[in-house]
Design a protein around this motif. Structure first.
Motif, PDB file in Angstrom:
ATOM      1  N   ALA A  76     -10.468  46.859 109.628  1.00  0.00           N
ATOM      2  CA  ALA A  76     -10.383  48.317 109.467  1.00  0.00           C
ATOM      3  C   ALA A  76      -9.382  48.898 110.468  1.00  0.00           C
ATOM      4  O   ALA A  76      -8.579  49.771 110.113  1.00  0.00           O
ATOM      5  CB  ALA A  76     -11.756  48.953 109.652  1.00  0.00           C
ATOM      6  N   HIS A  77      -9.407  48.404 111.697  1.00  0.00           N
ATOM      7  CA  HIS A  77      -8.444  48.862 112.700  1.00  0.00           C
ATOM      8  C   HIS A  77      -7.028  48.497 112.293  1.00  0.00           C
ATOM      9  O   HIS A  77      -6.112  49.315 112.425  1.00  0.00           O
ATOM     10  CB  HIS A  77      -8.778  48.255 114.069  1.00  0.00           C
ATOM     11  CG  HIS A  77      -9.847  48.982 114.784  1.00  0.00           C
ATOM     12  ND1 HIS A  77      -9.826  49.199 116.147  1.00  0.00           N
ATOM     13  CD2 HIS A  77     -10.996  49.567 114.362  1.00  0.00           C
ATOM     14  CE1 HIS A  77     -10.902  49.868 116.512  1.00  0.00           C
ATOM     15  NE2 HIS A  77     -11.627  50.089 115.443  1.00  0.00           N
ATOM     16  N   ARG A 134      -5.706  50.741 109.586  1.00  0.00           N
ATOM     17  CA  ARG A 134      -5.446  52.095 110.057  1.00  0.00           C
ATOM     18  C   ARG A 134      -4.290  52.155 111.055  1.00  0.00           C
ATOM     19  O   ARG A 134      -4.008  53.208 111.619  1.00  0.00           O
ATOM     20  CB  ARG A 134      -6.708  52.683 110.668  1.00  0.00           C
ATOM     21  CG  ARG A 134      -7.766  52.993 109.625  1.00  0.00           C
ATOM     22  CD  ARG A 134      -9.071  53.444 110.260  1.00  0.00           C
ATOM     23  NE  ARG A 134     -10.049  53.831 109.269  1.00  0.00           N
ATOM     24  CZ  ARG A 134     -10.863  53.008 108.635  1.00  0.00           C
ATOM     25  NH1 ARG A 134     -10.799  51.707 108.879  1.00  0.00           N
ATOM     26  NH2 ARG A 134     -11.732  53.446 107.749  1.00  0.00           N
ATOM     27  N   LEU A 146      -4.241  50.653 113.982  1.00  0.00           N
ATOM     28  CA  LEU A 146      -4.759  50.708 115.338  1.00  0.00           C
ATOM     29  C   LEU A 146      -4.635  49.366 116.052  1.00  0.00           C
ATOM     30  O   LEU A 146      -5.166  49.194 117.139  1.00  0.00           O
ATOM     31  CB  LEU A 146      -6.231  51.146 115.323  1.00  0.00           C
ATOM     32  CG  LEU A 146      -6.496  52.499 114.691  1.00  0.00           C
ATOM     33  CD1 LEU A 146      -8.004  52.765 114.597  1.00  0.00           C
ATOM     34  CD2 LEU A 146      -5.818  53.611 115.455  1.00  0.00           C
TER      35      LEU A 146
END
Length: 71
Positions: free
Chosen positions: A63-64, A67, A69
């Motif tokens: 997920a990071h 995104r 990140l």
């Protein structure tokens, strides 16, 4: 936690599920989670606890990354 999420979704969308619908949705989510953890554990020779933790860490890391990140 899942039922709290269901309540949040219902409040934001302005509709309500009957108790049997909530239970059915919860059961589907729980069975799916169980199948994912069991499959992950079996494929990697891990205990269920370790598999659940590793799978959770992988999902957060992905997920990071998605995104942007990623360090």
């Amino acid at each position: 936690m899942i039922v709290s999420y269901f309540e949040w979704v219902q409040a934001n969308q302005g509709y309500w599920w009957r108790a049997d619908e909530v239970e059915s949705r919860l059961e589907a989510r729980m069975l799916s989670a169980w199948q994912h953890v069991l499959g992950y554990a079996e494929a990697r020779g891990l205990s269920l606890r370790t598999a659940a933790t590793a799978l959770a860490v992988e999902r957060v890391a992905e997920a990071h990354r998605l995104r942007g990140l990623d360090p």
